[in-house]
Design an enzyme around this catalytic site. Structure first.
Site, PDB file in Angstrom:
ATOM      1  N   ASN A  15      12.758   3.973  -2.163  1.00  0.00           N
ATOM      2  CA  ASN A  15      13.713   4.433  -3.168  1.00  0.00           C
ATOM      3  C   ASN A  15      14.916   5.014  -2.446  1.00  0.00           C
ATOM      4  O   ASN A  15      14.750   5.766  -1.485  1.00  0.00           O
ATOM      5  CB  ASN A  15      13.110   5.534  -4.048  1.00  0.00           C
ATOM      6  CG  ASN A  15      11.997   5.027  -4.933  1.00  0.00           C
ATOM      7  OD1 ASN A  15      11.733   3.843  -4.998  1.00  0.00           O
ATOM      8  ND2 ASN A  15      11.318   5.947  -5.600  1.00  0.00           N
ATOM      9  N   CYS A  21      14.048   4.020  -9.127  1.00  0.00           N
ATOM     10  CA  CYS A  21      12.881   3.266  -8.660  1.00  0.00           C
ATOM     11  C   CYS A  21      11.647   4.156  -8.656  1.00  0.00           C
ATOM     12  O   CYS A  21      11.732   5.376  -8.605  1.00  0.00           O
ATOM     13  CB  CYS A  21      13.114   2.744  -7.245  1.00  0.00           C
ATOM     14  SG  CYS A  21      14.606   1.761  -7.043  1.00  0.00           S
TER      15      CYS A  21
END
Length: 617
Positions: free
Chosen positions: A100, A2
């Protein structure tokens, strides 16, 4: 995996965040979103698919804001869709969060919140964390006496198990961002009255070269134009601001169709850069500043354990041959993801070399911590300055390959192999297991490698013609022996990653132990058959394949007149010392995979389901 981008300052936040998300597309993702705070309140916009789909969603919206954040999501909890995309509101929409990593105990936290009356719109662990932070903020002494948002984030993270890099926006304060990290990278860019947050430096370098790499368990708060950093136990820290050397041009395509192709063609320079200031063949000297204080320990070690994942693991396999050949030190090469989940036998005299392009690979970081806890000395080989692995190891060497944007590693592999070769040479010289003549010969041949890679790249058109013939193959087998066996593995991995063709690499002698059953006229085979000590044996393996009507693409040494009469296609490469052959023989593998993937219409820079930096388990 991410990607995170956030900004607070005086610029228009939305275009800056969107541009930053595009710079992070190489990390791999399946949805994207932004959060903006202006006179209309805290607004979240998100969409499944590429950042371009998010831009269409934003068209016509009121986007003026000087604070904002964005996220590209690689799905872990919940399928890729609009709802599961980040950012996520908290229950009462007092904050928005991007994240993330993986919150391992999210289910327990969620159950507690549900009992309090909370409801959830997504399947993600991130929404749970956002609601948890808000709940602590709202209930810590009541609205009149409650602590700060920073306090709520800190208290929430004390209860969290897992990995995270987060940024939180406060719906009531257009000057405030709160960020924290553990196990996932987060960089803070420091400008004039403005701050940038990102998963790596690529979204930041257009605006500032001054950055802070947030450490594990640190929380950074920007409020009213001031930055404050504390640890989870609320100890204030003094941030270290450093200059990044990356230039904007390094993360542009520079006229190439894809980043991967650009990075393949950058290898003459990246290999040279990995040796610059270290190798002087004319004087017969080799200097590795990052190992200076630990070189004796390396040379005297009884065992070296190399850990890595994917392409880095293949580089480790090459290094195994080189260390054992030159330094006469036993080497074991381990998948970092497997190493950490067993009970490895590690002694205090052992050296562990951790290899990672990004320096953020979660499994490799966990392997480092395990090895350190058992008394091993840890060396790091990574590309990104200031990365987690660089900070977690005792010593090591940067590869200096420059940014690698394509998900499939190319120049990272050759730079890693180059640096590992230098480490082996340094250990062998210190230990006395290499003659001065061979040491000087290998230094001279190393300095010649960039020019020889350039010569291989001149064969790109011929390789493209071969690729066209095999565009629609369903399977491939790659063979190599000795130092070229890891090259066969790497070639198979490259083809799998970007073309989605099933491919396997094997030691050539293993053909008769199973894989030969797969050979027929529809099974293409790539064989690295350079004129080294195992050449005659590999030729025999090729004859066995041809006897069963297999189609053979051979990578061989220039001037070989025998092999072209036996195989279907030949790719010639310059002759080098056996120890250095993988630096040359891997180049045709990269080009062949790239060309086949492009001809199949694949997105070679962002292949499906893959992420550049695997920062979660």
């Amino acid at each position: 995996m991410c990607g995170i981008v956030a900004y607070v300052g005086h610029r228009e936040a939305c275009p800056l965040v969107i541009k930053g998300l595009k710079r992070l597309e190489y990390r791999g993702y399946d949805s994207a979103g932004v959060a903006l705070l202006n006179g209309d309140g805290l607004k979240v916009y998100k969409k499944k698919g590429k950042v371009s789909a998010l831009e269409q969603e934003l068209d016509g919206k009121e986007l003026h804001a000087t604070i904002g954040m964005g996220h590209t999501r690689w799905a872990t909890h919940g399928e890729p869709n609009d709802v599961n995309a980040h950012p996520h509101y908290s229950f009462h929409k007092k904050i928005a969060i991007i994240h993330n990593g993986i919150i391992e105990n999210y289910a327990t936290i969620k159950e507690t919140l549900v009992r309090k009356g909370h409801t959830f719109t997504s399947q993600t662990d991130t929404e749970v964390l956002g609601q948890f932070i808000e709940d602590i903020w709202e209930n810590a002494g009541g609205p009149a006496n409650r602590g700060t948002l920073e306090d709520a984030v800190r208290l929430a993270l004390q209860e969290v198990v897992g990995a995270y890099a987060i940024v939180v926006m406060n719906a009531a304060d257009p000057t405030q961002l709160v960020a924290a990290r553990k196990g996932s990278p987060l960089v803070i860019g420091v400008g004039e009255g403005e701050y940038f947050f990102a998963s790596d430096a690529s979204p930041i370098i257009e605006y500032t070269k001054d950055v802070i790499y947030l450490n594990e368990y640190e929380i950074a708060t920007v409020k009213d134009g001031k930055l404050n950093i504390v640890t989870l136990d609320n100890t204030k820290t003094t941030p270290y601001v450093q200059k990044i050397e990356m230039e904007l041009e390094a993360i542009e395509k520079g006229g190439f169709e894809h980043f991967m192709l650009k990075e393949i063609f950058e290898q003459p320079r990246s290999i040279a850069d990995s040796m610059r200031g270290r190798v002087n063949a004319a004087e017969g000297t080799l200097q590795l500043g990052g190992l200076r204080d630990y070189l004796d320990k390396l040379a005297k070690s009884k065992r070296i354990i190399i850990v890595g994942c994917g392409t880095s693991w293949h580089a480790g396999l090459v290094a195994e041959y080189i260390f054992e050949e030159l330094a006469r030190i036993p080497v074991e090469v381990e998948y970092a993801s497997e190493f950490r989940y067993r009970n490895p036998i590690i002694k205090e005299g052992d050296i562990v070399i951790a290899i990672s392009q990004s320096g953020e690979t979660a499994d490799t970081l966990a392997a480092i911590e395990l090895a350190k806890s058992k008394g091993a000395t840890i060396f790091g080989v990574c590309n990104v300055v200031g990365s987690s692995i660089a900070r977690a190891t005792h010593a090591g060497a940067y590869t200096h390959a420059g940014p690698e944007i394509g998900v499939a590693s190319t120049k990272a592999f050759t730079a890693q192999v180059t640096v590992l070769t230098l480490m082996a040479l340094a250990a062998a010289q210190r230990k006395g297991t290499i003659s001065d003549t061979l040491f000087r010969q290998l230094l001279a041949e190393l300095e010649a490698i960039p020019a020889k890679v350039e010569r291989v790249l001149q064969s790109a058109d011929k390789i493209k013609e071969i690729a066209y013939i095999f565009t629609y193959a369903r399977n491939f087998i790659y063979l190599g022996r000795g130092l070229n066996f890891p090259v066969a593995l790497e070639g198979a991995l490259k083809l799998k990653e970007i073309s989605y063709i099933h491919a396997e690499g094997y030691p050539a002698a293993e053909m008769k132990h199973g894989p030969i059953a797969l050979i027929d006229e529809d099974m293409p085979m790539v064989v690295v058959a350079t004129q080294d000590s195992s050449y005659e044996k590999v030729v025999s393996n090729i004859q066995e394949v041809k006897a069963r009507k297999g189609r053979v693409i051979a990578v061989t040494t220039e001037g070989d007149t025998h092999l072209p009469t036996m195989v279907d296609f030949v790719i010639e490469i310059p002759k080098v010392h056996d120890i250095l052959m993988p630096l040359i023989s891997v180049i045709p593998m990269q080009l062949l995979a790239y060309d086949i993937a492009v001809m199949r219409g694949r997105n070679v820079d962002q292949p499906r389901n893959l992420a550049k930096s695997v920062t979660v388990e």
